[in-house]
Design an enzyme around this catalytic site. Structure first.
Site, PDB file in Angstrom:
ATOM      1  N   GLU A 138       0.823  -1.214   0.000  1.00 44.01           N
ATOM      2  CA  GLU A 138       0.000   0.000   0.000  1.00 44.01           C
ATOM      3  C   GLU A 138       0.850   1.254   0.000  1.00 44.01           C
ATOM      4  O   GLU A 138       1.935   1.278   0.585  1.00 44.01           O
ATOM      5  CB  GLU A 138      -0.814   0.060   1.294  1.00 44.01           C
TER       6      GLU A 138
ATOM      7  N   CYS B 233       5.479  -7.306   7.902  1.00 49.85           N
ATOM      8  CA  CYS B 233       6.557  -6.786   8.754  1.00 49.85           C
ATOM      9  C   CYS B 233       6.887  -7.816   9.827  1.00 49.85           C
ATOM     10  O   CYS B 233       5.981  -8.370  10.451  1.00 49.85           O
ATOM     11  CB  CYS B 233       6.125  -5.473   9.404  1.00 49.85           C
TER      12      CYS B 233
ATOM     13  N   CYS C  56       4.273  -5.247  15.871  1.00 52.16           N
ATOM     14  CA  CYS C  56       3.768  -4.375  16.933  1.00 52.16           C
ATOM     15  C   CYS C  56       2.312  -4.741  17.230  1.00 52.16           C
ATOM     16  O   CYS C  56       1.556  -5.119  16.326  1.00 52.16           O
ATOM     17  CB  CYS C  56       3.898  -2.907  16.537  1.00 52.16           C
TER      18      CYS C  56
ATOM     19  N   CYS D 187      -0.762  -3.001  15.193  1.00 49.87           N
ATOM     20  CA  CYS D 187      -0.521  -2.658  13.786  1.00 49.87           C
ATOM     21  C   CYS D 187      -1.054  -3.748  12.855  1.00 49.87           C
ATOM     22  O   CYS D 187      -0.734  -4.929  13.022  1.00 49.87           O
ATOM     23  CB  CYS D 187       0.978  -2.458  13.573  1.00 49.87           C
TER      24      CYS D 187
ATOM     25  N   GLU E  83       9.331  -2.454   8.030  1.00 48.32           N
ATOM     26  CA  GLU E  83      10.341  -1.750   8.832  1.00 48.32           C
ATOM     27  C   GLU E  83      11.510  -1.401   7.903  1.00 48.32           C
ATOM     28  O   GLU E  83      12.302  -2.268   7.534  1.00 48.32           O
ATOM     29  CB  GLU E  83      10.771  -2.665   9.989  1.00 48.32           C
TER      30      GLU E  83
ATOM     31  N   CYS F 298      -1.797   1.605   8.172  1.00 52.12           N
ATOM     32  CA  CYS F 298      -1.010   0.779   7.270  1.00 52.12           C
ATOM     33  C   CYS F 298      -1.457  -0.673   7.337  1.00 52.12           C
ATOM     34  O   CYS F 298      -1.745  -1.208   8.388  1.00 52.12           O
ATOM     35  CB  CYS F 298       0.485   0.946   7.532  1.00 52.12           C
TER      36      CYS F 298
HETATM   37  N1  SAH Z   1       7.816   0.157  10.690  1.00 52.48           N
HETATM   38  C1  SAH Z   1       8.039   1.535  10.798  1.00 52.48           C
HETATM   39  C2  SAH Z   1       7.341   2.360   9.739  1.00 52.48           C
HETATM   40  C3  SAH Z   1       5.970   1.905   9.351  1.00 52.48           C
HETATM   41  S1  SAH Z   1       4.700   2.025  10.604  1.00 52.48           S
HETATM   42  C4  SAH Z   1       7.660   2.026  12.178  1.00 52.48           C
HETATM   43  O1  SAH Z   1       7.051   1.284  12.933  1.00 52.48           O
HETATM   44  O2  SAH Z   1       8.026   3.151  12.496  1.00 52.48           O
HETATM   45  C5  SAH Z   1       4.361   3.792  10.559  1.00 52.48           C
HETATM   46  C6  SAH Z   1       3.740   4.347  11.823  1.00 52.48           C
HETATM   47  O3  SAH Z   1       2.360   3.946  11.945  1.00 52.48           O
HETATM   48  C7  SAH Z   1       4.430   3.872  13.093  1.00 52.48           C
HETATM   49  O4  SAH Z   1       4.653   4.959  13.962  1.00 52.48           O
HETATM   50  C8  SAH Z   1       3.427   2.903  13.641  1.00 52.48           C
HETATM   51  O5  SAH Z   1       3.604   2.680  15.001  1.00 52.48           O
HETATM   52  C9  SAH Z   1       2.119   3.556  13.275  1.00 52.48           C
HETATM   53  N2  SAH Z   1       0.957   2.668  13.345  1.00 52.48           N
HETATM   54  C10 SAH Z   1       0.900   1.351  13.118  1.00 52.48           C
HETATM   55  N3  SAH Z   1      -0.369   0.894  13.300  1.00 52.48           N
HETATM   56  C11 SAH Z   1      -1.119   1.955  13.631  1.00 52.48           C
HETATM   57  C12 SAH Z   1      -2.504   2.139  13.935  1.00 52.48           C
HETATM   58  N4  SAH Z   1      -3.353   1.125  13.934  1.00 52.48           N
HETATM   59  N5  SAH Z   1      -2.930   3.384  14.229  1.00 52.48           N
HETATM   60  C13 SAH Z   1      -2.069   4.435  14.237  1.00 52.48           C
HETATM   61  N6  SAH Z   1      -0.762   4.326  13.959  1.00 52.48           N
HETATM   62  C14 SAH Z   1      -0.284   3.094  13.658  1.00 52.48           C
HETATM   63 FE1  SF4 Z   2       5.567  -2.252  13.977  1.00 47.85          FE
HETATM   64 FE2  SF4 Z   2       5.989  -0.527  11.963  1.00 47.85          FE
HETATM   65 FE3  SF4 Z   2       6.164  -3.184  11.576  1.00 47.85          FE
HETATM   66 FE4  SF4 Z   2       3.777  -2.091  11.996  1.00 47.85          FE
HETATM   67  S1  SF4 Z   2       5.080  -1.702  10.268  1.00 47.85           S
HETATM   68  S2  SF4 Z   2       4.591  -3.985  12.925  1.00 47.85           S
HETATM   69  S3  SF4 Z   2       4.298  -0.457  13.452  1.00 47.85           S
HETATM   70  S4  SF4 Z   2       7.466  -1.966  12.901  1.00 47.85           S
END
Ligand code: SAH
Ligand code: SF4
Length: 390
Positions: free
Chosen positions: A123, A151, A155, A158, A202, A375
């Site tokens: 996306e 990923c 997290c 996410c 990531e 995302c």
């Molecule tokens: N992996 C990297 C970049 C992609 S995620 C990272 O984690 O920084 C981009 C951002 O979206 C991150 O700050 C992540 O914690 C946040 N994010 C993920 N899921 C989310 C959700 N459901 N609502 C709001 N922010 C979210």
């Molecule tokens: Fe965590 Fe970023 Fe990976 Fe989502 S995309 S699992 S927020 S590290």
């Protein structure tokens, strides 16, 4: 919050290096030609010279690829026909197909699901931030790109983490997400000026491809964007932060913190068990010393989990004395996950504590909630529909 990978459980799932799939061998019916966008400018020059043409032709080709609305080799009208045909025989013009598109009701967020040559989906999102109501600031157009399919960090809140890790994207697959919207905004200005690596995946675990994409976004012969207009967001992969600090293309750094202490961050961002908060902060200070750049901290507010005034005070203490900017992100709800966005009162109270302590802080507007802009959500939706269609 059960089922989070432990520090040791996480380790084997993390890929060692870039693993793009130029040509996708082994995928039946797939086009065996690699996408031309996987080539660096130097590689493109070598190809052009090997094809018996002067090196400057590579610059012309790059101009068409990165700074035009052309969608095929045939449209490169100042490039000799023989070279166009030779390139076409060896390379695909593009690796990505747009398979779904959603536009938010206010028209400011446009999200696409893109199919990769092996059928995987990623996306990307275009976000327009209008001029402020008081007439200050400029209208900004930002693209948010993915760097991996899924990923491995997983997290807890996410949607991308939920789907597990598929593979790394190649540099061309990362770049083309920007090019898709660069072409579109040439017809619908203002044109894209900012790129955030904050989509699926990531970026620090796909460092080579991410930075190869950055190089071509910045090179004047290619997209020619300002390096200070590019931001890589990481969940805290320390070796990547250390490398970025010394990279000739040291883009801006955003760190997804989400909690000011290890007890809570271990639960939300499993990578914290390998690289705890104090080590992460030390790496951010090193980055800042080396680059002179401000570090952004992302903090997604989850109701009743990380949004108390006590945690805001702890966060302020953690960041005191550093040149930082905190982005408070209203959570985008994800079905199947036991988290909810913090109510507006809690967001305001959290914000107030940070402000009182002189922490520069913005509550991010929730962009495109009506089109599932968190995302990983559109991809999951497209896959559900594919399965339903048999
Ligand atoms: N992996 C990297 C970049 C992609 S995620 C990272 O984690 O920084 C981009 C951002 O979206 C991150 O700050 C992540 O914690 C946040 N994010 C993920 N899921 C989310 C959700 N459901 N609502 C709001 N922010 C979210
Ligand atoms: Fe965590 Fe970023 Fe990976 Fe989502 S995309 S699992 S927020 S590290």
């Amino acid at each position: 919050m059960t089922g989070l990978a432990g520090a040791t459980g996480l380790a084997p799932a993390l890929p060692e290096g870039p693993a793009g799939v130029p040509g996708v061998p082994g995928v039946p019916g797939a086009d065996a030609r690699p996408p031309i966008t996987d080539l660096s400018l130097d590689e493109l020059r070598r190809v052009v010279v090997d094809l018996g043409q002067p090196a400057y032709r590579a610059q012309q080709v790059a101009g068409w690829l990165y700074r035009s609305t052309a969608g095929s080799f045939a449209e490169m009208t100042n490039v000799p026909r023989a070279l166009r045909e030779d390139l076409e025989a060896r390379f695909r013009f593009a690796a990505l197909d747009t398979v779904a598109e959603r536009v938010s009701a206010d028209g400011e967020t446009r999200k696409v699901a893109l199919r990769l040559p092996d059928g995987e989906l990623v996306e990307s999102v275009l976000m327009r931030y209008p001029q402020r109501e008081d007439g200050t600031g400029a209208e900004r157009t930002t693209v948010c790109v993915s760097t991996q399919v899924g990923c491995p960090v997983k997290c807890a809140f996410c949607a991308t983490g939920l789907m597990g890790f598929g593979r790394n994207l190649s540099s061309g697959e990362i770049l083309e997400q920007v090019l898709t919207f660069l072409r579109w905004t040439r017809r619908h200005p203002p044109i894209v000026r900012n790129v955030v690596f904050m989509g699926m995946g990531e970026p620090m675990l796909n460092y080579e491809a991410t930075m190869a994409a950055v190089e071509r976004l910045v090179q004047p012969e290619c997209a020619g964007l300002g390096v200070h207009r590019l931001t890589v967001s990481t969940s805290g992969w320390l070796p990547g932060i250390a490398r970025l600090a010394h990279d000739p293309f040291a883009v801006r750094l955003a760190v997804s913190l989400h909690a000011p202490n290890d007890t809570l961050r271990d639960q939300l961002v499993p990578l914290n068990r390998r690289y705890p908060v104090d080590e992460l902060m030390a790496a951010c200070r090193d980055y800042q010393r080396e680059t002179g750049r401000r570090v952004t901290f992302e903090y997604t507010l989850l109701a009743g989990v990380n949004d108390s005034p006590a945690l805001a005070r702890e966060l302020a203490a953690l960041l005191a004395g550093m040149d930082t900017h905190v982005n408070l992100i209203p959570m985008n709800p994800v079905s199947d996950l036991p988290f909810a966005p913090s109510p507006p009162g809690a967001v305001e109270a959290f914000h107030a504590v940070l402000r009182e302590r002189q922490i520069i802080c913005t509550v991010r507007r929730q962009m495109g909630r009506d089109i599932q802009a968190a995302c990983g959500q559109l991809r999951a939706d497209v896959q559900r529909r594919r399965r339903a269609a048999g």
